[in-house]
Write a protein that holds these residues in place. Structure first.
Motif, PDB file in Angstrom:
ATOM      1  N   ASN A  38     -37.036  37.626  24.690  1.00  0.00           N
ATOM      2  CA  ASN A  38     -37.187  39.010  24.228  1.00  0.00           C
ATOM      3  C   ASN A  38     -35.876  39.733  23.909  1.00  0.00           C
ATOM      4  O   ASN A  38     -35.708  40.909  24.246  1.00  0.00           O
ATOM      5  N   SER A  39     -34.962  39.054  23.240  1.00  0.00           N
ATOM      6  CA  SER A  39     -33.726  39.728  22.831  1.00  0.00           C
ATOM      7  C   SER A  39     -34.000  40.676  21.671  1.00  0.00           C
ATOM      8  O   SER A  39     -34.729  40.347  20.735  1.00  0.00           O
ATOM      9  N   ASP A  40     -33.392  41.847  21.729  1.00  0.00           N
ATOM     10  CA  ASP A  40     -33.524  42.817  20.641  1.00  0.00           C
ATOM     11  C   ASP A  40     -32.667  42.430  19.437  1.00  0.00           C
ATOM     12  O   ASP A  40     -33.062  42.629  18.291  1.00  0.00           O
ATOM     13  N   ILE A  41     -31.490  41.885  19.725  1.00  0.00           N
ATOM     14  CA  ILE A  41     -30.556  41.458  18.677  1.00  0.00           C
ATOM     15  C   ILE A  41     -30.112  40.039  18.996  1.00  0.00           C
ATOM     16  O   ILE A  41     -29.782  39.726  20.147  1.00  0.00           O
ATOM     17  N   ILE A  42     -30.089  39.185  17.964  1.00  0.00           N
ATOM     18  CA  ILE A  42     -29.639  37.800  18.123  1.00  0.00           C
ATOM     19  C   ILE A  42     -28.561  37.499  17.091  1.00  0.00           C
ATOM     20  O   ILE A  42     -28.749  37.741  15.894  1.00  0.00           O
ATOM     21  N   LEU A  43     -27.440  36.993  17.569  1.00  0.00           N
ATOM     22  CA  LEU A  43     -26.367  36.535  16.692  1.00  0.00           C
ATOM     23  C   LEU A  43     -26.381  35.014  16.665  1.00  0.00           C
ATOM     24  O   LEU A  43     -26.581  34.386  17.715  1.00  0.00           O
ATOM     25  N   VAL A  44     -26.139  34.438  15.506  1.00  0.00           N
ATOM     26  CA  VAL A  44     -26.020  32.982  15.377  1.00  0.00           C
ATOM     27  C   VAL A  44     -24.591  32.670  14.931  1.00  0.00           C
ATOM     28  O   VAL A  44     -24.110  33.206  13.933  1.00  0.00           O
TER      29      VAL A  44
END
Length: 231
Positions: A105-111
Motif C-alpha cells: 500500500n505505498s502511496d508513491i513508488i520510485l523505480v
C-alpha cells in the motif's frame, strides 16, 4: 505522516532493479556486482535511498541465485530500509512486477536502475514533491534533453526521418508514480501482453499525465564496457 522524518505525508517506497546478467558487458557475473568506490555498483543508489528522509521502504529485485548474497551485502552496508529482496523475471518489466506484488500500500513508488549509480537525493525529493503537489500527475520521470541529432532509420540503414530534437528527452531513473496507478499499469500490460521499454511507457498507455523532471547528464546507466570510464 508515514515516517516521522519524511517531508511527504505519504508512504514512499523505492524499487531497485538489480537483476541484470551482464551480457552486454561481456562479464561472467551480473554487472550490478561491479565495484564502484570499493562497493558493488547497486549499493550506491541504495545508500542514497537509505539516507533520504522521504523514502520509507526499499524493495530490491535481483537474480534468484543471488538473493542471499544481496541480503548479506545490504546488512554489511547497513541498508535497513530494505524490506524485501525478490527474484527477478525474464525481462526487467517482469522483475519490477514481481516487486510491485510485494509492496504494501505505498502511496508513491520510485523505480531505480541498480546500475545507474549516480542517483541524487534531489531526484527523489523533487519527483515526490511534484507528484504530491500536482494532483493531476500520475508520474514524474527524470531525463535530459537530447544533445545529438537523432535519425530514424530503416532495416537497411536508410534514413527515414530526422525528428526535431528540441522535443526529445533521454529518460533516466528514478521514475516515480502514484503507487496504485503504477500497479494498475503493470496489471494492464500483463493482461495485454505488452512489453514496454520503461515504467513510464506502461503508465502512458492508460492515457495519464507523466511529466519530465530535467536531471543531469552524469546520471548514466552502466551498460557497456565503454561506460566503465565514468566509474
Amino acid at each position: 505522516m508515514y515516517s516521522s522524518n519524511s517531508k511527504i505525508d505519504k508512504k514512499v517506497t523505492l524499487i531497485l532493479a538489480a537483476a541484470g546478467v551482464g551480457k552486454r558487458m561481456g562479464l561472467s557475473y551480473p554487472k550490478q556486482f561491479l565495484e564502484y568506490n570499493n562497493k558493488p555498483l547497486f549499493v550506491t543508489p541504495l545508500e542514497v535511498a537509505q539516507n533520504s528522509n522521504i523514502i520509507d521502504e526499499i524493495i530490491l529485485v535481483t537474480n534468484e541465485e543471488n538473493i542471499k548474497l544481496v541480503e548479506d551485502i545490504c546488512k554489511k552496508y547497513n541498508i535497513t530500509k530494505v524490506k524485501d529482496v525478490v527474484a527477478g523475471g525474464k525481462e526487467r518489466q517482469n522483475s519490477i512486477y514481481n516487486a510491485l506484488r510485494k509492496d504494501k500500500n505505498s502511496d508513491i513508488i520510485l523505480v531505480q536502475d541498480g546500475v545507474r549509480p549516480f542517483l541524487k537525493a534531489k531526484y527523489i525529493e523533487k519527483s515526490c514533491e511534484l507528484l504530491d503537489k500536482e494532483t493531476d500527475l500520475a508520474g514524474v520521470v527524470v531525463g535530459v534533453p537530447v544533445k545529438d541529432t537523432i535519425k530514424v532509420v530503416g532495416i537497411d540503414g536508410e534514413i527515414l526521418a530526422t525528428p526535431n530534437r528540441s522535443g526529445l528527452i533521454a529518460v533516466h531513473t528514478p521514475q516515480t508514480f502514484k503507487g496504485d496507478i503504477l500497479k494498475k499499469a503493470y496489471e494492464q500490460a500483463e493482461k495485454d501482453g505488452f512489453l514496454g521499454t520503461d515504467d513510464s511507457s506502461l503508465v502512458e498507455r492508460l492515457n495519464l499525465k507523466v511529466k519530465i523532471l530535467i536531471g543531469d547528464y552524469d546520471n548514466i546507466k552502466i551498460t557497456t564496457q565503454e561506460d566503465l570510464r565514468f566509474l
